[in-house]
Enzyme design. Structure first.
Site, PDB file in Angstrom:
ATOM      1  CE1 TYR A 148       1.259   0.028   4.326  1.00 12.74           C
ATOM      2  CE2 TYR A 148      -0.014   2.255   4.235  1.00 12.74           C
ATOM      3  CZ  TYR A 148       1.078   1.251   4.651  1.00 12.74           C
ATOM      4  OH  TYR A 148       1.604   1.802   5.912  1.00 12.74           O
ATOM      5  CE  LYS A 192      -3.237 -20.263  14.067  1.00  8.47           C
ATOM      6  NZ  LYS A 192      -2.135 -20.877  13.285  1.00  8.47           N
ATOM      7  CD  GLU A 213       6.967 -20.619  14.142  1.00 10.75           C
ATOM      8  OE1 GLU A 213       6.350 -21.228  14.481  1.00 10.75           O
ATOM      9  OE2 GLU A 213       6.737 -19.190  14.160  1.00 10.75           O
ATOM     10  CG  LEU A 272       1.888 -19.769  16.783  1.00 14.02           C
ATOM     11  CD1 LEU A 272       1.334 -18.605  16.554  1.00 14.02           C
ATOM     12  CD2 LEU A 272       0.884 -20.686  15.583  1.00 14.02           C
TER      13      LEU A 272
HETATM   14  N1  PDD Z   1      -0.496 -22.664  10.987  1.00 13.94           N
HETATM   15  N2  PDD Z   1       3.822 -22.013  13.495  1.00 13.94           N
HETATM   16  C1  PDD Z   1       3.452 -21.298  12.517  1.00 13.94           C
HETATM   17  C2  PDD Z   1       4.233 -20.236  11.814  1.00 13.94           C
HETATM   18  C3  PDD Z   1       2.035 -21.528  12.239  1.00 13.94           C
HETATM   19  O1  PDD Z   1       1.368 -20.905  11.204  1.00 13.94           O
HETATM   20  C4  PDD Z   1       1.349 -22.858  12.702  1.00 13.94           C
HETATM   21  C5  PDD Z   1       0.034 -23.238  12.145  1.00 13.94           C
HETATM   22  C6  PDD Z   1       2.127 -23.567  13.791  1.00 13.94           C
HETATM   23  C7  PDD Z   1       1.542 -24.661  14.258  1.00 13.94           C
HETATM   24  O2  PDD Z   1       0.321 -24.381  14.988  1.00 13.94           O
HETATM   25  P1  PDD Z   1      -0.793 -25.420  15.380  1.00 13.94           P
HETATM   26  O3  PDD Z   1      -0.239 -26.507  15.756  1.00 13.94           O
HETATM   27  O4  PDD Z   1      -1.635 -24.694  16.294  1.00 13.94           O
HETATM   28  O5  PDD Z   1      -1.661 -25.676  14.085  1.00 13.94           O
HETATM   29  C8  PDD Z   1       3.273 -23.024  14.072  1.00 13.94           C
HETATM   30  C9  PDD Z   1      -1.581 -23.000  10.613  1.00 13.94           C
HETATM   31  C10 PDD Z   1      -1.737 -24.531  10.133  1.00 13.94           C
HETATM   32  C11 PDD Z   1      -1.701 -22.279   8.939  1.00 13.94           C
HETATM   33  O6  PDD Z   1      -1.534 -21.126   9.107  1.00 13.94           O
HETATM   34  O7  PDD Z   1      -2.401 -22.941   8.158  1.00 13.94           O
END
Ligand code: PDD
Length: 285
Positions: free
Chosen positions: A32, A149, A182, A206
C-alpha cells in the site's frame, strides 16, 4: 458520499466489496501507499508509485500500472471527494483465491483499491502555529511477535514460497544466530539419539496447539525424552530425524533438507512411536 476505486471502477464506498478469500484479508498479502494531496496537488507522487512498484516486485505480485494511470485514478478521487486536503490510499493485494494456501497462486488477478480521506492542512514553517509531539519509547519488535497468531502473514507466505518454488513442502527458518525457530507454517523438531529437541516458547515461534499436545502426550507417556532448548543449524544437519507439527499436518517427518537426506533419508522410528501415541491420545484434548 465517499467515492472509491476498486478493480477498475469508481463507486460509492458502500458498494465496494472484497471477498473474505482475498489474500490481503487472509494473509496481509499486499502493498500500500498513502500520498498527500494539498489543495489538489499530490506530494511525492512519483517516489510513492516507485516504492509501490518496488514493493510489489519484492513480494512477487506481478502487477504494474504506469504513473499516468495511477495519476488519473488519484485525480478522479480528488475531484469526486470533499475536502481541500486529502490523502490518497492505494492498495494492491495478491488477489482473491478459491482456497487458503500460503504459496503464491497462479492465475489470480491482484485486487486494486484506492480511496481518499481528509487530512489536516499542510504544516507551515512557523513555531507559533506548530504543536510539538510527545512520544514514548520501546524496543523495536516489528515483526518478532511470532507468538501471536496474527493474520499479518506476508513474511510467512514469502518463506513458504521460498521452499514451494523449489518443489518443497515447507521451509524451516533460522535466526541470525543460526538457531532453528520454526517452519513457515508449523513448529519444528529434531531427534538425536532418541531424544526429541525443539526450541523453547518465546516471541520467535508460535505456541502451536499440536506442539503443546505432542509434548504433553510424550511427557505423560514417558518413554521418549523431550528437551526444549535452542537447536543449531549444525544439529539440524546432523539430526537422526526432523519433524514438523501443525493442526493440519499432525507430526510430519522430514526426509530431506536443502537436497540432503535427513539421517538415512527414511522416515524414522521415533516419529512412528510419537505419531502412534499422538493418534491414540489426540481425542483427549
Ligand atoms: N499454521 N507456526 C506457525 C508459523 C504456524 O502458522 C502454525 C500453524 C504453527 C502450528 O500451530 P498449530 O499446531 O496450532 O496448528 C506453528 C496453520 C496451520 C496455518 O497457517 O495454516
Amino acid at each position: 458520499m465517499t467515492t472509491v476505486f476498486l478493480n477498475g471502477a469508481f463507486m460509492p464506498m458502500e458498494d465496494a466489496k472484497i471477498s473474505p478469500m482475498d489474500r490481503g484479508f487472509l494473509f496481509g498479502d499486499g502493498i500500500y501507499e498513502v500520498i498527500p494531496a494539498y489543495r489538489g496537488e499530490l506530494v511525492g507522487f512519483g517516489p510513492h508509485i516507485a516504492r509501490m512498484n518496488q514493493g510489489l516486485q519484492l513480494v512477487g505480485i506481478d502487477f504494474k500500472w504506469d504513473v499516468v494511470k495511477w495519476r488519473a485514478i488519484c485525480a478522479e478521487l480528488i475531484a469526486s471527494n470533499q475536502g481541500d486536503n486529502l490523502a490518497i490510499y492505494l492498495h494492491v493485494s495478491r488477489g482473491t483465491d478459491s482456497k487458503r494456501f500460503h504459496a503464491y497462486p497462479d492465475n489470480v488477478a491482484p485486487t486494486v483499491f484506492a480511496y481518499a480521506f481528509e487530512i489536516p492542512a499542510a504544516p507551515v514553517p512557523d513555531k507559533a502555529q506548530t504543536k510539538g509531539y510527545k512520544v514514548a519509547t520501546t524496543e523495536d519488535l516489528r515483526w518478532q511477535r511470532c507468538h501471536i497468531k496474527s493474520t499479518a502473514l506476508l513474511g510467512n507466505v514469502m518463506h513458504f514460497q521460498h521452499g514451494f518454488a523449489q518443489g518443497c513442502n515447507e521451509t524451516i527458518l533460522f535466526n541470525a544466530h543460526n538457531q532453528m525457530t520454526e517452519g513457515s507454517a508449523c513448529n519444528a523438531y529434531i531427534v538425536k539419539d532418541g531424544v526429541v529437541i525443539t526450541p523453547p516458547l518465546d516471541n520467535h515461534i508460535l505456541p502451536g496447539i499440536t506442539r503443546f499436545m505432542l509434548l504433553d502426550i510424550l511427557a505423560k507417556h514417558g518413554a521418549i525424552e523431550v528437551q526444549e532448548r535452542s537447536v543449531t543449524m549444525d544439529e539440524v544437519c546432523a539430526a537422526d530425524e526432523v519433524w514438523l507439527t501443525s493442526s493440519s499436518k499432525e507430526i510430519a517427518p522430514v526426509v530431506e533438507i536443502d537436497g540432503q537426506p535427513v539421517g538415512d533419508g527414511e522416515i524414522g522410528d521415533v516419529w512412528l512411536a510419537a505419531q502412534t501415541l499422538y493418534t491414540a491420545h489426540k481425542a483427549e484434548y
